[in-house]
Design an enzyme around this catalytic site. Sequence first.
Site, PDB file in Angstrom:
ATOM      1  N   LYS A 173       0.863  -1.185   0.000  1.00  0.00           N
ATOM      2  CA  LYS A 173       0.000   0.000   0.000  1.00  0.00           C
ATOM      3  C   LYS A 173       0.898   1.232   0.000  1.00  0.00           C
ATOM      4  CE  LYS A 173      -3.182   2.305   3.170  1.00  0.00           C
ATOM      5  NZ  LYS A 173      -4.149   2.084   4.236  1.00  0.00           N
TER       6      LYS A 173
HETATM    7  C1  5RP Z   1      -2.351   4.502   8.400  1.00  0.00           C
HETATM    8  C2  5RP Z   1      -2.999   3.640   7.427  1.00  0.00           C
HETATM    9  C3  5RP Z   1      -4.315   4.062   6.942  1.00  0.00           C
HETATM   10  O1  5RP Z   1      -5.110   2.943   6.849  1.00  0.00           O
HETATM   11  C4  5RP Z   1      -4.127   4.703   5.622  1.00  0.00           C
HETATM   12  O2  5RP Z   1      -3.522   5.910   5.750  1.00  0.00           O
HETATM   13  C5  5RP Z   1      -5.390   4.677   4.734  1.00  0.00           C
HETATM   14  O3  5RP Z   1      -6.249   5.566   5.073  1.00  0.00           O
HETATM   15  P1  5RP Z   1      -6.469   6.962   4.343  1.00  0.00           P
HETATM   16  O4  5RP Z   1      -7.116   6.643   3.025  1.00  0.00           O
HETATM   17  O5  5RP Z   1      -7.342   7.677   5.304  1.00  0.00           O
HETATM   18  O6  5RP Z   1      -5.118   7.597   4.125  1.00  0.00           O
HETATM   19  O7  5RP Z   1      -2.502   2.631   7.004  1.00  0.00           O
HETATM   20  O8  5RP Z   1      -1.261   3.901   8.879  1.00  0.00           O
END
Ligand code: 5RP
Length: 259
Positions: A173
């Site tokens: 991610k």
């Molecule tokens: C933080 C994360 C969150 O899940 C991530 O940031 C995703 O959320 P957003 O779309 O609000 O940024 O992994 O550590």
Amino acid sequence: MDWGLKNRLSRIIKPETGRTVMLAVDHGYFLGPTSGLEKPGETIKPLLPYADSLMLTRGVLRTSVPAESDTPIVLRVSGGTSILHDDLSNEDITTSMLEAIKLNVSAVAISIFVGSAHEKETLTNLAKLVTQGEEYGIPVLAVTAVGREMTRDAKYLSLCCRIAAELGAHLVKTYYCDDFEKVVETCPVPIVIAGGKKIPEKDALTLAHNAISHGAVGVDMGRNIFQSDNPVGMIQAVRVIVHKSATIDKAYGIYKKVT
Ligand code: 5RP
């Protein structure tokens, strides 16, 4: 890849489209009661039917998601810091693989902090988690570049994503950036993007559209869904972009229309 691991991964990345809409509601693990997630159960309930998976901690899973739910769970298993510290990188693994199995999760998630004070620990924690994940058939999602001061550009994000993949992460991610296709091309495992801070709905849909057009397999989006004035409309709008390659205007129309 072993059958169990492949099977779990296919619960997250849908075989019909090769894509996924993950709903991230794990923010409280270092941010506390994040706006929109003060009562996680109430936030999650209406969104659950539209999420291909739910990313959260064990505490919110146990207290706020019905055990009867068949939505695949991506369990955050790293933590140990809070927003009160400038350095968020001092994380450890917070949940055992045995517990993840008992919670019947489809994957576990861990953050890595490349370029930070605790880079080495977060990377070796990822590697250890992958070793355990391979042993028990649980895929590992590596979350890159959270809270970084460093510019989130293609050079930095390629570095993070490639290191995560080299250490064995099954899914990564990261953030969308200019030249995002370079990040995708140099990462041998699928990439999903975070939404980041809340922005206007049309901009968030544009972000999702750009990421998918440039090779992401989906989104792991949180605030731009649950902080929207129409979270159910927003997640459905994101879904048509991810799974049906809909235009931004079509998706925006769904956000406006769905109540
Ligand atoms: C933080 C994360 C969150 O899940 C991530 O940031 C995703 O959320 P957003 O779309 O609000 O940024 O992994 O550590």
